[in-house]
Design a protein around this motif. Structure first.
Motif, PDB file in Angstrom:
ATOM      1  N   GLU A   1      84.997  78.441  -9.203  1.00 41.39           N
ATOM      2  CA  GLU A   1      85.142  78.248  -7.895  1.00 41.39           C
ATOM      3  C   GLU A   1      83.655  77.547  -7.426  1.00 41.39           C
ATOM      4  N   LYS A   2      82.612  77.531  -8.147  1.00 39.22           N
ATOM      5  CA  LYS A   2      81.304  76.832  -7.797  1.00 39.22           C
ATOM      6  C   LYS A   2      81.475  75.467  -8.315  1.00 39.22           C
ATOM      7  N   LYS A   3      82.223  75.063  -9.215  1.00 41.26           N
ATOM      8  CA  LYS A   3      82.597  73.680  -9.561  1.00 41.26           C
ATOM      9  C   LYS A   3      83.517  73.095  -8.506  1.00 41.26           C
ATOM     10  N   ASN A   4      84.468  73.993  -8.113  1.00 39.58           N
ATOM     11  CA  ASN A   4      85.678  73.628  -7.027  1.00 39.58           C
ATOM     12  C   ASN A   4      84.551  72.988  -5.848  1.00 39.58           C
ATOM     13  N   ILE A   9      82.332  69.116  -2.110  1.00 44.64           N
ATOM     14  CA  ILE A   9      81.220  68.716  -1.134  1.00 44.64           C
ATOM     15  C   ILE A   9      80.968  67.288  -1.617  1.00 44.64           C
ATOM     16  N   VAL A  10      80.963  66.848  -3.017  1.00 38.30           N
ATOM     17  CA  VAL A  10      80.501  65.451  -3.317  1.00 38.30           C
ATOM     18  C   VAL A  10      81.829  64.521  -2.964  1.00 38.30           C
ATOM     19  N   LYS A  11      83.032  64.957  -2.932  1.00 43.68           N
ATOM     20  CA  LYS A  11      84.106  63.872  -2.634  1.00 43.68           C
ATOM     21  C   LYS A  11      84.119  63.894  -1.137  1.00 43.68           C
ATOM     22  N   SER A  12      83.649  64.816  -0.361  1.00 41.33           N
ATOM     23  CA  SER A  12      83.552  64.618   1.047  1.00 41.33           C
ATOM     24  C   SER A  12      82.581  63.512   1.550  1.00 41.33           C
ATOM     25  N   LYS A  13      81.379  63.650   0.714  1.00 42.23           N
ATOM     26  CA  LYS A  13      80.154  62.578   1.080  1.00 42.23           C
ATOM     27  C   LYS A  13      80.718  61.414   0.853  1.00 42.23           C
ATOM     28  N   VAL A  14      81.678  60.990  -0.396  1.00 42.82           N
ATOM     29  CA  VAL A  14      81.945  59.950  -0.827  1.00 42.82           C
ATOM     30  C   VAL A  14      82.908  59.296   0.556  1.00 42.82           C
ATOM     31  N   LYS A  15      83.867  60.309   1.009  1.00 42.17           N
ATOM     32  CA  LYS A  15      84.733  59.762   1.947  1.00 42.17           C
ATOM     33  C   LYS A  15      83.988  59.516   3.314  1.00 42.17           C
ATOM     34  N   THR A  16      83.211  60.388   3.620  1.00 44.77           N
ATOM     35  CA  THR A  16      82.197  60.149   4.753  1.00 44.77           C
ATOM     36  C   THR A  16      81.781  58.772   4.781  1.00 44.77           C
ATOM     37  N   ALA A  17      81.149  58.655   3.520  1.00 42.69           N
ATOM     38  CA  ALA A  17      80.297  57.067   3.356  1.00 42.69           C
ATOM     39  C   ALA A  17      81.159  55.984   3.537  1.00 42.69           C
ATOM     40  N   VAL A  18      82.508  56.267   2.887  1.00 40.54           N
ATOM     41  CA  VAL A  18      83.467  54.990   3.052  1.00 40.54           C
ATOM     42  C   VAL A  18      83.824  54.736   4.449  1.00 40.54           C
ATOM     43  N   LYS A  19      83.904  55.995   5.375  1.00 39.74           N
ATOM     44  CA  LYS A  19      84.715  55.858   6.503  1.00 39.74           C
ATOM     45  C   LYS A  19      83.703  55.075   7.241  1.00 39.74           C
ATOM     46  N   LYS A  20      82.184  55.339   7.295  1.00 40.01           N
ATOM     47  CA  LYS A  20      81.045  54.914   8.001  1.00 40.01           C
ATOM     48  C   LYS A  20      80.898  53.253   7.457  1.00 40.01           C
ATOM     49  N   PHE A  21      81.209  52.940   6.340  1.00 39.85           N
ATOM     50  CA  PHE A  21      81.368  51.651   5.896  1.00 39.85           C
ATOM     51  C   PHE A  21      82.352  50.739   6.684  1.00 39.85           C
ATOM     52  N   GLU A  22      83.464  51.515   6.737  1.00 37.36           N
ATOM     53  CA  GLU A  22      84.905  50.913   7.465  1.00 37.36           C
ATOM     54  C   GLU A  22      84.555  50.530   8.836  1.00 37.36           C
ATOM     55  N   ILE A  37      79.015  56.823  -4.368  1.00 37.85           N
ATOM     56  CA  ILE A  37      80.031  56.701  -5.307  1.00 37.85           C
ATOM     57  C   ILE A  37      79.423  56.925  -6.721  1.00 37.85           C
ATOM     58  N   ASP A  38      78.391  56.132  -6.812  1.00 36.60           N
ATOM     59  CA  ASP A  38      77.783  56.064  -8.026  1.00 36.60           C
ATOM     60  C   ASP A  38      77.369  57.713  -8.333  1.00 36.60           C
ATOM     61  N   LYS A  39      76.869  58.522  -7.518  1.00 36.32           N
ATOM     62  CA  LYS A  39      76.354  59.860  -7.830  1.00 36.32           C
ATOM     63  C   LYS A  39      77.777  60.843  -8.000  1.00 36.32           C
ATOM     64  N   ALA A  40      78.741  60.539  -7.423  1.00 37.20           N
ATOM     65  CA  ALA A  40      79.985  61.099  -7.754  1.00 37.20           C
ATOM     66  C   ALA A  40      80.209  61.065  -9.413  1.00 37.20           C
ATOM     67  N   VAL A  41      80.084  59.744  -9.672  1.00 34.65           N
ATOM     68  CA  VAL A  41      80.373  59.526 -11.093  1.00 34.65           C
ATOM     69  C   VAL A  41      79.442  60.079 -12.011  1.00 34.65           C
ATOM     70  N   ALA A  42      78.111  60.305 -11.597  1.00 32.28           N
ATOM     71  CA  ALA A  42      77.153  60.854 -12.624  1.00 32.28           C
ATOM     72  C   ALA A  42      77.463  62.372 -12.526  1.00 32.28           C
ATOM     73  N   LYS A  43      77.890  62.737 -11.540  1.00 30.39           N
ATOM     74  CA  LYS A  43      78.362  64.542 -11.529  1.00 30.39           C
ATOM     75  C   LYS A  43      79.563  64.737 -12.176  1.00 30.39           C
ATOM     76  N   GLY A  44      80.393  63.712 -12.519  1.00 35.36           N
ATOM     77  CA  GLY A  44      81.516  63.720 -13.266  1.00 35.36           C
ATOM     78  C   GLY A  44      82.710  64.151 -12.188  1.00 35.36           C
ATOM     79  N   VAL A  45      82.646  64.037 -10.945  1.00 31.03           N
ATOM     80  CA  VAL A  45      83.387  64.324 -10.039  1.00 31.03           C
ATOM     81  C   VAL A  45      84.716  63.254  -9.842  1.00 31.03           C
TER      82      VAL A  45
END
Length: 67
Positions: A1-4, A9-22, A37-45
């Motif tokens: 559950e913690k990993k989920n 959270i990380v995916k949501s931050k990426v999606k939010t950043a992409v929407k702001k960019f758009e 996006i790079d932070k999501a990769v670093a965390k293995g998401v």
């Protein structure tokens, strides 16, 4: 559950950043989005190739917006 929870959270931050960019395709926003996006990769998401594909698409959109 913690990993989920962390992954969502990380995916949501990426999606939010992409929407702001758009909505506002600037170099500064591109930098923030690629950083998220790079932070999501670093965390293995997110897989490295997926991240590179997304960043390439963002770069293409940025070039189109600035032209």
């Amino acid at each position: 559950e913690k990993k989920n929870l962390r992954n969502r959270i990380v995916k949501s931050k990426v999606k939010t950043a992409v929407k702001k960019f758009e909505t506002e395709a600037t170099a500064a926003q591109y930098s923030l989005t690629t950083s998220a996006i790079d932070k999501a990769v670093a965390k293995g998401v997110m897989h490295k190739n997926t991240a590179n594909r997304r960043k390439a698409r963002l770069a293409k959109a940025l070039a189109k917006a600035e032209a």
